[in-house]
Design a protein around this motif. Structure first.
Motif, PDB file in Angstrom:
ATOM      1  N   UNK A  91       1.244  15.541   3.146  1.00  0.00           N
ATOM      2  CA  UNK A  91       0.058  15.301   3.964  1.00  0.00           C
ATOM      3  C   UNK A  91      -0.950  14.429   3.209  1.00  0.00           C
ATOM      4  N   UNK A  92      -1.106  14.705   1.933  1.00  0.00           N
ATOM      5  CA  UNK A  92      -2.034  13.915   1.125  1.00  0.00           C
ATOM      6  C   UNK A  92      -1.586  12.450   1.055  1.00  0.00           C
ATOM      7  N   UNK A  93      -0.279  12.234   0.910  1.00  0.00           N
ATOM      8  CA  UNK A  93       0.264  10.873   0.847  1.00  0.00           C
ATOM      9  C   UNK A  93       0.001  10.118   2.147  1.00  0.00           C
ATOM     10  N   UNK A  94       0.249  10.773   3.266  1.00  0.00           N
ATOM     11  CA  UNK A  94       0.007  10.133   4.562  1.00  0.00           C
ATOM     12  C   UNK A  94      -1.470   9.766   4.703  1.00  0.00           C
ATOM     13  N   UNK A 137      -3.644   9.193   2.293  1.00  0.00           N
ATOM     14  CA  UNK A 137      -3.986   8.109   1.368  1.00  0.00           C
ATOM     15  C   UNK A 137      -3.532   6.757   1.921  1.00  0.00           C
ATOM     16  N   UNK A 138      -2.330   6.713   2.472  1.00  0.00           N
ATOM     17  CA  UNK A 138      -1.789   5.443   2.975  1.00  0.00           C
ATOM     18  C   UNK A 138      -2.579   4.949   4.182  1.00  0.00           C
ATOM     19  N   UNK A 139      -2.803   5.824   5.153  1.00  0.00           N
ATOM     20  CA  UNK A 139      -3.519   5.410   6.363  1.00  0.00           C
ATOM     21  C   UNK A 139      -4.964   5.024   6.040  1.00  0.00           C
ATOM     22  N   UNK A 140      -5.564   5.694   5.067  1.00  0.00           N
ATOM     23  CA  UNK A 140      -6.920   5.337   4.660  1.00  0.00           C
ATOM     24  C   UNK A 140      -6.935   3.973   3.983  1.00  0.00           C
ATOM     25  N   UNK A 158       0.829  -1.211   0.000  1.00  0.00           N
ATOM     26  CA  UNK A 158       0.000   0.000   0.000  1.00  0.00           C
ATOM     27  C   UNK A 158       0.860   1.257   0.000  1.00  0.00           C
ATOM     28  N   UNK A 159       1.918   1.245   0.806  1.00  0.00           N
ATOM     29  CA  UNK A 159       2.783   2.417   0.921  1.00  0.00           C
ATOM     30  C   UNK A 159       3.524   2.683  -0.395  1.00  0.00           C
ATOM     31  N   UNK A 177       3.367   5.895  -3.053  1.00  0.00           N
ATOM     32  CA  UNK A 177       4.547   6.672  -3.419  1.00  0.00           C
ATOM     33  C   UNK A 177       4.710   6.750  -4.931  1.00  0.00           C
ATOM     34  N   UNK A 178       4.513   5.613  -5.603  1.00  0.00           N
ATOM     35  CA  UNK A 178       4.687   5.579  -7.058  1.00  0.00           C
ATOM     36  C   UNK A 178       3.604   6.390  -7.765  1.00  0.00           C
TER      37      UNK A 178
END
Length: 302
Positions: free
Chosen positions: A188-191, A193-196, A75-76, A80-81
């Protein structure tokens, strides 16, 4: 057991022959017989017994744990990609001089390696300094990169609280010149997306700004020479209660009790309440200087 008794008897025979200074060939014959009996018994008194265990501050991960890790990594990395990041890798150890002086008082937690061929080496403490070295060495000015790898810290482990000597770090960095706050917003958006994606439930993203911390120290009267060491103490608030942090700042680092108490007013503020400070800035409570609700000035006004 009869076999063990026979071994003890044979051992006594060997000792008696040696005490009596018997013929060397006879002694050698009996010693060989003793060794053969021990081999058949499956014992070897010459070998030191040891307990199979992992080193302090480390642990094994079985198939179930690894399945969870692989799901999280997938997921992470996928996120990132999607955001155009490239992956890099760096050596697990660096030249000691590369790491020295980069972590303040935490430098004592770096694992130093023995001299192997004329170079003083240390295990990497984090992924940030190796990344900075990578950029400088390759003269890279713009890159969006991620790096997931193990780091090592010679800390006192508290495995029940998740503090290990060997653990993974996951870094995402945007290096280069960009419009203000655009990279920050993307991080912030990446964090989010990952946690969601990982479906961990409700979460709160905390954003740090060193300028706020510096302003807080300045307001509280912390000498410039102590900014970094006091910052290191404040960083421990996620792990230990404020009383222990205050004691360390005052007793070990020589900060005045008044300054420590002032810092405590800031770091113990919580909640969504906001107020308009004297500089006409609207801030949440944890960004306000004590007294802002009655016309005081916030840290951004300094």
């Amino acid at each position: 057991m009869a076999e063990e008794a026979a071994v003890r008897a044979q051992a006594e025979t060997v000792r008696r022959l040696k005490q009596d200074k018997a013929d060397a060939d006879e002694i050698a014959k009996e010693v060989a017989k003793l060794l053969e009996m021990k081999a058949q018994l499956g014992t070897d008194e010459g070998k030191q017994k040891f307990v199979l265990k992992t080193p302090k501050g480390t642990r094994d991960f079985g198939p179930k744990e690894m399945a969870i890790r692989e799901r999280a990594f997938k997921a992470i990395i996928s996120c990132f990609k999607r955001h155009g990041a490239e992956v890099i890798d760096t050596p697990v150890f660096e030249l000691k001089e590369t790491l020295t002086g980069k972590y303040g008082e935490d430098s004592k937690l770096i694992y130093d390696l023995k001299d192997q061929g004329g170079e003083l080496l240390s295990l990497r403490y984090d992924l940030t300094v190796p990344f900075a070295r990578y950029l400088a060495m390759n003269k890279i000015t713009n890159i969006k990169r991620y790096h997931i790898a193990k780091v090592y810290r010679r800390d006192n482990p508290a495995m029940t609280r998740g503090r290990y000597r060997e653990f993974y770090q996951c870094d995402f960095d945007i290096a280069g010149q960009f419009d203000p706050m655009i990279p920050d917003a993307e991080c912030l958006k990446i964090v989010h997306e990952i946690l969601s994606d990982l479906q961990l439930g409700d979460f709160v993203i905390k954003v740090n700004d060193r300028r706020i911390l510096d302003g807080m120290f300045a307001v509280c009267g912390v000498p410039d020479s102590k900014f970094r060491t006091i910052c290191s103490s404040v960083d421990k608030l996620d792990k230990v209660p404020w009383e222990e942090v205050r004691s360390e700042m005052v007793a070990e680092k020589g900060l005045s009790p008044e300054a420590a108490d002032c810092i405590g007013e800031y770091v113990q503020l919580h909640g969504p309440e906001g107020a308009l400070c004297g500089g006409q800035h609207w801030h949440r409570a944890h960004l306000l200087h004590p007294g802002a609700e009655t016309g005081g000035r916030c840290l951004w006004c300094l």
